[in-house]
Write a protein that holds these residues in place. Structure first.
Motif, PDB file in Angstrom:
ATOM      1  N   VAL A  82       1.887  10.692   2.402  1.00 20.41           N
ATOM      2  CA  VAL A  82       2.724   9.933   1.480  1.00 20.41           C
ATOM      3  C   VAL A  82       3.611   9.006   2.298  1.00 20.41           C
ATOM      4  O   VAL A  82       4.153   9.396   3.337  1.00 20.41           O
ATOM      5  CB  VAL A  82       3.589  10.890   0.627  1.00 20.41           C
ATOM      6  N   ASP A  83       3.762   7.766   1.846  1.00 23.12           N
ATOM      7  CA  ASP A  83       4.543   6.787   2.597  1.00 23.12           C
ATOM      8  C   ASP A  83       6.045   6.932   2.375  1.00 23.12           C
ATOM      9  O   ASP A  83       6.835   6.790   3.311  1.00 23.12           O
ATOM     10  CB  ASP A  83       4.125   5.366   2.189  1.00 23.12           C
ATOM     11  N   LEU A  84       6.423   7.199   1.148  1.00 25.77           N
ATOM     12  CA  LEU A  84       7.837   7.166   0.780  1.00 25.77           C
ATOM     13  C   LEU A  84       8.147   8.346  -0.128  1.00 25.77           C
ATOM     14  O   LEU A  84       7.508   8.528  -1.168  1.00 25.77           O
ATOM     15  CB  LEU A  84       8.153   5.840   0.072  1.00 25.77           C
ATOM     16  N   ASP A  98       4.694   6.443   9.678  1.00 27.37           N
ATOM     17  CA  ASP A  98       5.723   5.417   9.582  1.00 27.37           C
ATOM     18  C   ASP A  98       6.454   5.488   8.241  1.00 27.37           C
ATOM     19  O   ASP A  98       7.010   4.505   7.761  1.00 27.37           O
ATOM     20  CB  ASP A  98       5.113   4.021   9.756  1.00 27.37           C
ATOM     21  N   GLY A  99       6.451   6.685   7.633  1.00 29.85           N
ATOM     22  CA  GLY A  99       7.051   6.857   6.319  1.00 29.85           C
ATOM     23  C   GLY A  99       8.552   7.083   6.364  1.00 29.85           C
ATOM     24  O   GLY A  99       9.183   7.090   7.424  1.00 29.85           O
ATOM     25  N   PRO A 156       9.908  10.292  10.385  1.00 28.39           N
ATOM     26  CA  PRO A 156       9.195  11.229  11.266  1.00 28.39           C
ATOM     27  C   PRO A 156       9.279  10.783  12.713  1.00 28.39           C
ATOM     28  O   PRO A 156       9.115   9.596  13.030  1.00 28.39           O
ATOM     29  CB  PRO A 156       7.752  11.173  10.753  1.00 28.39           C
ATOM     30  N   CYS A 157       9.578  11.727  13.575  1.00 25.85           N
ATOM     31  CA  CYS A 157       9.564  11.435  15.012  1.00 25.85           C
ATOM     32  C   CYS A 157       8.118  11.283  15.460  1.00 25.85           C
ATOM     33  O   CYS A 157       7.241  12.046  15.059  1.00 25.85           O
ATOM     34  CB  CYS A 157      10.223  12.563  15.793  1.00 25.85           C
ATOM     35  N   ILE A 158       7.879  10.286  16.269  1.00 17.67           N
ATOM     36  CA  ILE A 158       6.516  10.020  16.757  1.00 17.67           C
ATOM     37  C   ILE A 158       6.233  10.866  17.982  1.00 17.67           C
ATOM     38  O   ILE A 158       7.032  10.915  18.903  1.00 17.67           O
ATOM     39  CB  ILE A 158       6.340   8.529  17.100  1.00 17.67           C
ATOM     40  N   SER A 218       0.816  -1.218   0.000  1.00 22.45           N
ATOM     41  CA  SER A 218       0.000   0.000   0.000  1.00 22.45           C
ATOM     42  C   SER A 218       0.848   1.266   0.000  1.00 22.45           C
ATOM     43  O   SER A 218       0.392   2.328   0.400  1.00 22.45           O
ATOM     44  CB  SER A 218      -0.923   0.014   1.225  1.00 22.45           C
ATOM     45  N   VAL A 219       2.078   1.176  -0.466  1.00 21.46           N
ATOM     46  CA  VAL A 219       3.023   2.292  -0.377  1.00 21.46           C
ATOM     47  C   VAL A 219       2.885   3.223  -1.580  1.00 21.46           C
ATOM     48  O   VAL A 219       2.998   2.793  -2.732  1.00 21.46           O
ATOM     49  CB  VAL A 219       4.469   1.774  -0.278  1.00 21.46           C
TER      50      VAL A 219
END
Length: 241
Positions: free
Chosen positions: A122-124, A153-154, A239-241, A53-54
């Motif tokens: 966007v994932d990537l 989680d990208g 990305p920092c959570i 799903s990326v």
């Protein structure tokens, strides 16, 4: 500093120069392609069942001469190539060929893309040898905008040229021009065009500065690869959570 129109002119008028640099591996593109493939592979492995799903956005995609085979092999849900030059996008589309996922080709500016408010994550994100054309303040805007657009989680894969720590831009240009003068396959006119581009359009950041700005923008940065000339490098930003 050159604007987008000048960059587009360089890409369209000096494309054969770029191709010669690629063919002679003068900027370590082969090692970069291998490192990029390894980084993508590790990231997809970590995602497991979510890999299919990326959505990938490629900022400053160029003609995809080296990376099209990698992108075709990935289990993407979509690919978007963004570049300033429409003629280059046409080359990239042909290079990508027929794939099982939808491809979108956008003639535009990577900073404008980062700052668009579209509501979809966007994932990537991938960008190679494009962000160094931005000023430092524009790089900050880009990192802030891309952070807003990336999924939680990208991954942002940023390949570029960077200055050494405590190195002035003038000193960086001096040593990079010395490299260009040794690049094989180029005519004198082509070398002059490359050097003129470097001096007017290249604003590479120091690695330490990038690390600090990335952290302030909500990214966790690691270096995935560094070249032998203390210029080319690949940064991985999550990305920092």
């Amino acid at each position: 500093m050159c604007d987008g129109t000048e960059l587009m002119s360089l890409f369209e008028e000096q494309w054969q120069t770029y191709r010669t640099v690629l063919e002679h591996d003068s900027m370590e593109h082969r090692a970069i392609a291998e490192a990029t493939a390894a980084m993508f592979g590790a990231w997809f492995d970590q995602r497991g069942d979510q890999s299919s799903s990326v959505a990938l956005v490629d900022l400053g995609c160029g003609d995809l001469a080296l990376l099209s085979s990698l992108f075709r092999s990935l289990p993407l849900s979509s690919y978007t190539g963004v570049d300033l030059a429409a003629s280059v996008l046409a080359l990239a589309e042909r290079q990508m060929g027929h794939v099982r996922f939808p491809c979108h080709w956008v003639c535009g500016n990577l900073l404008q893309w980062a700052e668009e408010d579209v509501g979809r994550s966007v994932d990537l994100i991938h960008s190679a040898f494009a962000i160094h054309h931005l000023s430092d303040s524009e790089k900050v805007r880009f990192l802030n905008g891309a952070r807003r657009r990336i999924a939680h989680d990208g991954l942002l894969v940023w390949t570029d040229v960077f200055q050494e720590e405590h190195e002035s831009r003038a000193r960086y240009l001096e040593r990079y021009v010395a490299r260009v003068l040794q690049w094989p396959g180029l005519t004198g006119v082509q070398r002059d065009a490359v050097i003129d581009h470097l001096q007017r359009c290249d604003w590479p950041a120091r690695c330490g500065w990038v690390e600090s700005v990335a952290s302030d923008s909500g990214w966790s940065l690691t270096w995935g690869w560094r070249g032998q000339h203390q210029a080319e490098a690949l940064a991985l930003l999550r990305p920092c959570i």
